[in-house]
Design a protein around this motif. Structure first.
Motif, PDB file in Angstrom:
ATOM      1  N   GLY A 232      11.244   4.969 -13.152  1.00 48.42           N
ATOM      2  CA  GLY A 232      10.006   4.367 -12.683  1.00 48.42           C
ATOM      3  C   GLY A 232      10.221   2.961 -12.138  1.00 48.42           C
ATOM      4  O   GLY A 232      10.989   2.182 -12.708  1.00 48.42           O
ATOM      5  N   PRO A 233       9.556   2.576 -11.044  1.00 53.00           N
ATOM      6  CA  PRO A 233       9.716   1.240 -10.473  1.00 53.00           C
ATOM      7  C   PRO A 233       8.880   0.206 -11.229  1.00 53.00           C
ATOM      8  O   PRO A 233       7.837   0.536 -11.807  1.00 53.00           O
ATOM      9  N   THR A 234       9.316  -1.041 -11.217  1.00 49.36           N
ATOM     10  CA  THR A 234       8.533  -2.124 -11.805  1.00 49.36           C
ATOM     11  C   THR A 234       8.196  -3.214 -10.796  1.00 49.36           C
ATOM     12  O   THR A 234       7.448  -4.134 -11.115  1.00 49.36           O
ATOM     13  N   ALA A 235       8.734  -3.114  -9.608  1.00 53.16           N
ATOM     14  CA  ALA A 235       8.386  -4.040  -8.525  1.00 53.16           C
ATOM     15  C   ALA A 235       8.876  -3.439  -7.218  1.00 53.16           C
ATOM     16  O   ALA A 235       9.901  -2.752  -7.189  1.00 53.16           O
ATOM     17  N   ILE A 236       8.125  -3.694  -6.144  1.00 60.91           N
ATOM     18  CA  ILE A 236       8.481  -3.161  -4.827  1.00 60.91           C
ATOM     19  C   ILE A 236       8.375  -4.273  -3.790  1.00 60.91           C
ATOM     20  O   ILE A 236       7.354  -4.963  -3.705  1.00 60.91           O
ATOM     21  N   THR A 237       9.444  -4.437  -3.025  1.00 66.45           N
ATOM     22  CA  THR A 237       9.451  -5.384  -1.910  1.00 66.45           C
ATOM     23  C   THR A 237       9.354  -4.574  -0.624  1.00 66.45           C
ATOM     24  O   THR A 237      10.328  -3.942  -0.187  1.00 66.45           O
ATOM     25  N   TRP A 238       8.179  -4.572  -0.019  1.00 61.10           N
ATOM     26  CA  TRP A 238       7.885  -3.637   1.070  1.00 61.10           C
ATOM     27  C   TRP A 238       8.876  -3.732   2.228  1.00 61.10           C
ATOM     28  O   TRP A 238       9.369  -2.715   2.721  1.00 61.10           O
ATOM     29  N   ASP A 239       9.181  -4.914   2.660  1.00 61.27           N
ATOM     30  CA  ASP A 239      10.014  -5.074   3.857  1.00 61.27           C
ATOM     31  C   ASP A 239      11.463  -4.653   3.652  1.00 61.27           C
ATOM     32  O   ASP A 239      12.225  -4.571   4.615  1.00 61.27           O
ATOM     33  N   GLU A 240      11.859  -4.388   2.404  1.00 59.09           N
ATOM     34  CA  GLU A 240      13.227  -3.942   2.140  1.00 59.09           C
ATOM     35  C   GLU A 240      13.324  -2.428   1.931  1.00 59.09           C
ATOM     36  O   GLU A 240      14.423  -1.894   1.803  1.00 59.09           O
ATOM     37  N   LEU A 241      12.195  -1.736   1.916  1.00 65.84           N
ATOM     38  CA  LEU A 241      12.194  -0.305   1.607  1.00 65.84           C
ATOM     39  C   LEU A 241      12.766   0.525   2.750  1.00 65.84           C
ATOM     40  O   LEU A 241      12.568   0.197   3.929  1.00 65.84           O
ATOM     41  N   PRO A 242      13.441   1.639   2.455  1.00 62.31           N
ATOM     42  CA  PRO A 242      13.927   2.544   3.499  1.00 62.31           C
ATOM     43  C   PRO A 242      12.773   3.354   4.081  1.00 62.31           C
ATOM     44  O   PRO A 242      11.708   3.479   3.461  1.00 62.31           O
ATOM     45  N   PRO A 243      12.970   3.942   5.268  1.00 63.49           N
ATOM     46  CA  PRO A 243      11.885   4.684   5.925  1.00 63.49           C
ATOM     47  C   PRO A 243      11.303   5.813   5.071  1.00 63.49           C
ATOM     48  O   PRO A 243      10.089   6.063   5.122  1.00 63.49           O
ATOM     49  N   TYR A 244      12.155   6.505   4.308  1.00 69.10           N
ATOM     50  CA  TYR A 244      11.636   7.612   3.483  1.00 69.10           C
ATOM     51  C   TYR A 244      10.522   7.122   2.571  1.00 69.10           C
ATOM     52  O   TYR A 244       9.471   7.770   2.415  1.00 69.10           O
ATOM     53  N   VAL A 245      10.717   5.959   1.971  1.00 64.69           N
ATOM     54  CA  VAL A 245       9.731   5.443   1.022  1.00 64.69           C
ATOM     55  C   VAL A 245       8.505   4.904   1.745  1.00 64.69           C
ATOM     56  O   VAL A 245       7.367   5.207   1.383  1.00 64.69           O
ATOM     57  N   THR A 246       8.706   4.092   2.778  1.00 63.91           N
ATOM     58  CA  THR A 246       7.547   3.509   3.454  1.00 63.91           C
ATOM     59  C   THR A 246       6.684   4.582   4.108  1.00 63.91           C
ATOM     60  O   THR A 246       5.451   4.531   4.032  1.00 63.91           O
ATOM     61  N   GLU A 247       7.308   5.576   4.736  1.00 64.30           N
ATOM     62  CA  GLU A 247       6.524   6.615   5.400  1.00 64.30           C
ATOM     63  C   GLU A 247       5.795   7.489   4.386  1.00 64.30           C
ATOM     64  O   GLU A 247       4.667   7.936   4.630  1.00 64.30           O
ATOM     65  N   SER A 248       6.418   7.727   3.237  1.00 63.85           N
ATOM     66  CA  SER A 248       5.731   8.472   2.178  1.00 63.85           C
ATOM     67  C   SER A 248       4.532   7.673   1.679  1.00 63.85           C
ATOM     68  O   SER A 248       3.443   8.229   1.467  1.00 63.85           O
ATOM     69  N   PHE A 249       4.719   6.380   1.478  1.00 67.54           N
ATOM     70  CA  PHE A 249       3.629   5.518   1.040  1.00 67.54           C
ATOM     71  C   PHE A 249       2.462   5.572   2.025  1.00 67.54           C
ATOM     72  O   PHE A 249       1.294   5.707   1.623  1.00 67.54           O
ATOM     73  N   VAL A 250       2.767   5.435   3.296  1.00 68.41           N
ATOM     74  CA  VAL A 250       1.711   5.394   4.307  1.00 68.41           C
ATOM     75  C   VAL A 250       0.929   6.708   4.328  1.00 68.41           C
ATOM     76  O   VAL A 250      -0.310   6.722   4.366  1.00 68.41           O
ATOM     77  N   LEU A 251       1.647   7.825   4.290  1.00 69.04           N
ATOM     78  CA  LEU A 251       0.973   9.119   4.318  1.00 69.04           C
ATOM     79  C   LEU A 251       0.134   9.362   3.069  1.00 69.04           C
ATOM     80  O   LEU A 251      -0.978   9.879   3.133  1.00 69.04           O
ATOM     81  N   ARG A 252       0.652   8.971   1.904  1.00 67.40           N
ATOM     82  CA  ARG A 252      -0.026   9.280   0.649  1.00 67.40           C
ATOM     83  C   ARG A 252      -1.130   8.284   0.283  1.00 67.40           C
ATOM     84  O   ARG A 252      -1.934   8.557  -0.602  1.00 67.40           O
ATOM     85  N   THR A 253      -1.160   7.142   0.962  1.00 65.13           N
ATOM     86  CA  THR A 253      -2.231   6.180   0.687  1.00 65.13           C
ATOM     87  C   THR A 253      -3.258   6.102   1.807  1.00 65.13           C
ATOM     88  O   THR A 253      -4.324   5.513   1.627  1.00 65.13           O
TER      89      THR A 253
END
Length: 465
Positions: A232-253
Motif C-alpha cells: 500500500g502507498p503512503t505518499a504519491i508525487t504525481w509528476d514522478e509517476l509512470p504513465p500506467y499509474v497516472t492514466e489509471s488514476f485519470v480514468l478511475r477518478t
C-alpha cells in the motif's frame, strides 16, 4: 492514443504474471496469450476472448464442479482484461460485467453458501465457515477487484475466518459505474452494515492501493480490530509517476484534476488498531512511497520488507501469507490460544453463551480419576449440561468456584491451559485446586479436552461427608 498503450507488451506482461498466476490463471495459458500480443492495444480483446473460451467450456461441462471451475477461469480472464488503463470504457465495462457474472455462476456451483451483498457504493461476496466466525474484509486496489483475491479468501476460510471480498466505487465490478472513493470508510461501513449477525472480531486486509484505503477505513471505523496492508502507498508525487499509474488514476477518478486531488490525499493515517504492513523490496514505483511510514505512525504497527517480493508479494506468498493470516486470526480472537483463553474466561464470568459457542457439536471432555465425574463426556450438551453443570451443583450457593487462568501454551491446534479453581463445597469444605487441560481446537471450536487435576482433593472436598 495514450502514452502507456504505446509501451512494449513484454514488460507489462512480465510485471503482471505472478499476480495473474496467484489469482488462479494457468501460467502456460497466460504465457501463450501474452506472447501472441504485438501491442498493448490488443490486451483487452485477447483476454476477453480467452474468457469467452472458458465460458464455452463451462457450457459443455458434464459435472457442476467442472462447470464451476471453468466459470472461475472465465471470471479471472475477463478481470485481467481490465487491469490496464484502457480508454475504451465500454470495452472495459463489458469485461468487468462478464467477470462479475462468471464469478456468480462459479460460486453457485463451487460455493453455493456464498452470499452476494451490495449497497449504494459496494458489491461483495460473503462466505462464512460458521455464523459467528470473525470476519476479514478484503479491500482491492487500483485495477484489482474481489475476483482476483478468491485464493486469499479460501486461505482465510480454511483458518475458520469469514471473508467479505468487496468492490468499491471504481473497482472491479463497479469499475465504470463510479469513481474511486478516497474516504473509503464510507464503503467499509456500508459493507459491514449489510452483514447480518456481524461478529465482534472484524479485520481488514488491503492490497495495493487497497492498503491505503483500508488504513483510512480503519482510522475512522471503530468496529475494526486488526489491519493488514500489502504494497500500500503512503505518499504519491504525481509528476514522478509512470504513465500506467497516472492514466489509471485519470480514468478511475474521472479526470486529471480529480486524479491529482486523489493522489494528494494519499498519506499515512494514524491507525489505532494492531497493524501489519508488508512491502516487497522489488516493488519500486517512481513517485510512490511504500508502507513503512504507515507502520511507524500506527499505535501498534509492525513493518516487514521482503527483499525478493514484487508488487502484492504474489511471487512469494509462502513467505508472508500463512503467517499473516495466522496473525489476523490471533488478533480477531480465533486462533487456538485465544479460543481457549476466551473459554476459560467465560467460565470465570459465567458467560453461558460464550461457553456453549466455544465447543464443537461432537466435542469430548475426559476427566481423570475414579469419581462420579470421571470418564469421557461426549458432545457439547453433555459437556455443558452434565459435566460442567454437574460439577457446579457440588458447590454451595454463593460459593461457586472462582476460576483464574494462570498459563496458556499453544502449538498448532493443541493448547495447554492451567487455571486455579477456588470455592466452597456444599459440605462447607474449602475447595482450592490447580487444574490443567490439554485442548484441541479446530476451526475456532474446542473439539477435545483432557483435564488433569488433584482428584484426591476433589474427592475429599466435593464428595466427602
Amino acid at each position: 492514443m495514450t502514452a502507456f498503450l504505446d509501451e512494449p507488451v513484454a514488460p507489462f506482461a512480465a510485471a503482471n504474471r505472478s499476480r495473474a498466476i496467484a489469482a488462479g490463471i494457468d501460467p502456460y495459458q497466460y504465457d501463450a496469450v501474452t506472447s501472441d500480443l504485438t501491442a498493448l492495444h490488443e490486451w483487452t480483446d485477447a483476454f476477453a476472448r480467452t474468457g469467452e473460451e472458458h465460458l464455452a467450456r463451462a457450457g459443455k461441462a458434464r459435472l457442476p464442479r467442472s462447470a464451476g471451475e471453468a466459470y472461475r477461469d472465465a471470471a479471472l480472464w475477463f478481470h485481467f482484461a481490465t487491469v490496464l488503463p484502457n480508454p475504451d470504457l465500454a470495452a472495459h465495462g463489458r469485461a468487468a460485467a462478464a467477470s462479475a457474472n462468471a464469478l456468480r455462476r462459479s460460486l453457485a456451483r463451487l460455493a453455493p453458501d456464498a452470499e452476494h451483498l451490495s449497497g449504494p457504493d459496494f458489491t461483495g461476496v460473503l462466505r462464512r465457515p460458521a455464523a459467528d466466525a470473525p470476519l476479514v474484509v478484503l479491500v482491492p486496489g487500483m485495477n484489482s477487484g474481489k475476483v482476483e483475491f478468491m485464493p486469499i479468501a479460501e486461505a482465510l476460510l480454511s483458518r475458520g475466518l469469514a471473508v467479505l471480498a468487496i468492490d468499491g466505487p471504481g473497482q472491479g465490478e463497479l469499475a465504470v459505474r463510479g469513481t474511486w472513493e478516497a474516504d473509503y470508510h464510507r464503503v467499509v461501513r456500508q459493507a459491514l452494515d449489510a452483514v447480518d449477525g456481524l461478529p465482534a472480531g472484524i479485520g481488514l486486509l488491503g492490497l495495493s492501493m487497497g492498503g491505503f484505503l483500508a488504513s483510512v477505513a480503519a482510522e475512522k471505523e471503530p468496529r475494526i480490530r486488526a489491519v493488514v496492508t500489502v504494497s500500500g502507498p503512503t505518499a504519491i508525487t504525481w509528476d514522478e509517476l509512470p504513465p500506467y499509474v497516472t492514466e489509471s488514476f485519470v480514468l478511475r477518478t474521472g479526470g486529471e484534476d480529480a486524479a491529482r486531488d486523489f493522489a494528494g490525499r494519499v498519506t499515512a493515517p494514524r491507525v489505532p488498531q494492531p497493524l501489519r504492513v508488508l512491502d516487497g523490496g522489488l516493488d519500486v514505483i517512481p513517485g510512490v512511497a511504500n508502507g513503512e511510514e504507515l507502520a511507524a505512525r500506527a499505535a501498534d504497527g509492525e513493518y516487514t520488507l521482503i527483499p525478493e517480493g514484487g508488487h502484492l508479494l504474489e511471487n512469494c506468498r509462502w513467505a508472508w501469507l500463512p503467517d499473516t493470516l495466522d496473525w489476523l486470526a490471533a488478533r480477531l480472537g480465533h486462533d487456538p490460544a485465544s479460543v481457549v483463553t476466551r473459554y476459560v474466561e467465560a467460565v470465570a464470568n459465567g458467560d453461558l453463551d460464550t461457553i456453549s459457542a466455544s465447543f464443537a457439536d461432537e466435542a469430548t471432555w475426559t476427566y481423570p480419576g475414579d469419581l462420579p465425574l470421571t470418564g469421557t463426556w461426549r458432545g457439547r450438551d453433555a459437556i455443558i449440561g452434565d459435566f460442567l453443570g454437574g460439577a457446579g451443583k457440588l458447590f454451595r450457593p454463593g460459593g461457586e468456584p472462582s476460576v483464574v487462568l494462570t498459563n496458556v501454551v499453544a502449538d498448532g491446534d493443541q493448547v495447554v491451559a492451567e487455571w486455579t479453581s477456588r470455592g466452597t463445597a456444599r459440605n462447607g469444605s474449602a475447595y482450592d485446586n490447580a487444574c490443567l487441560g490439554v485442548f484441541t481446537v479446530r476451526d475456532g471450536r474446542i473439539t477435545s479436552v483432557r483435564e488433569y487435576t488433584d482428584t484426591q482433593h476433589v474427592e475429599r472436598t466435593l464428595f466427602g461427608s
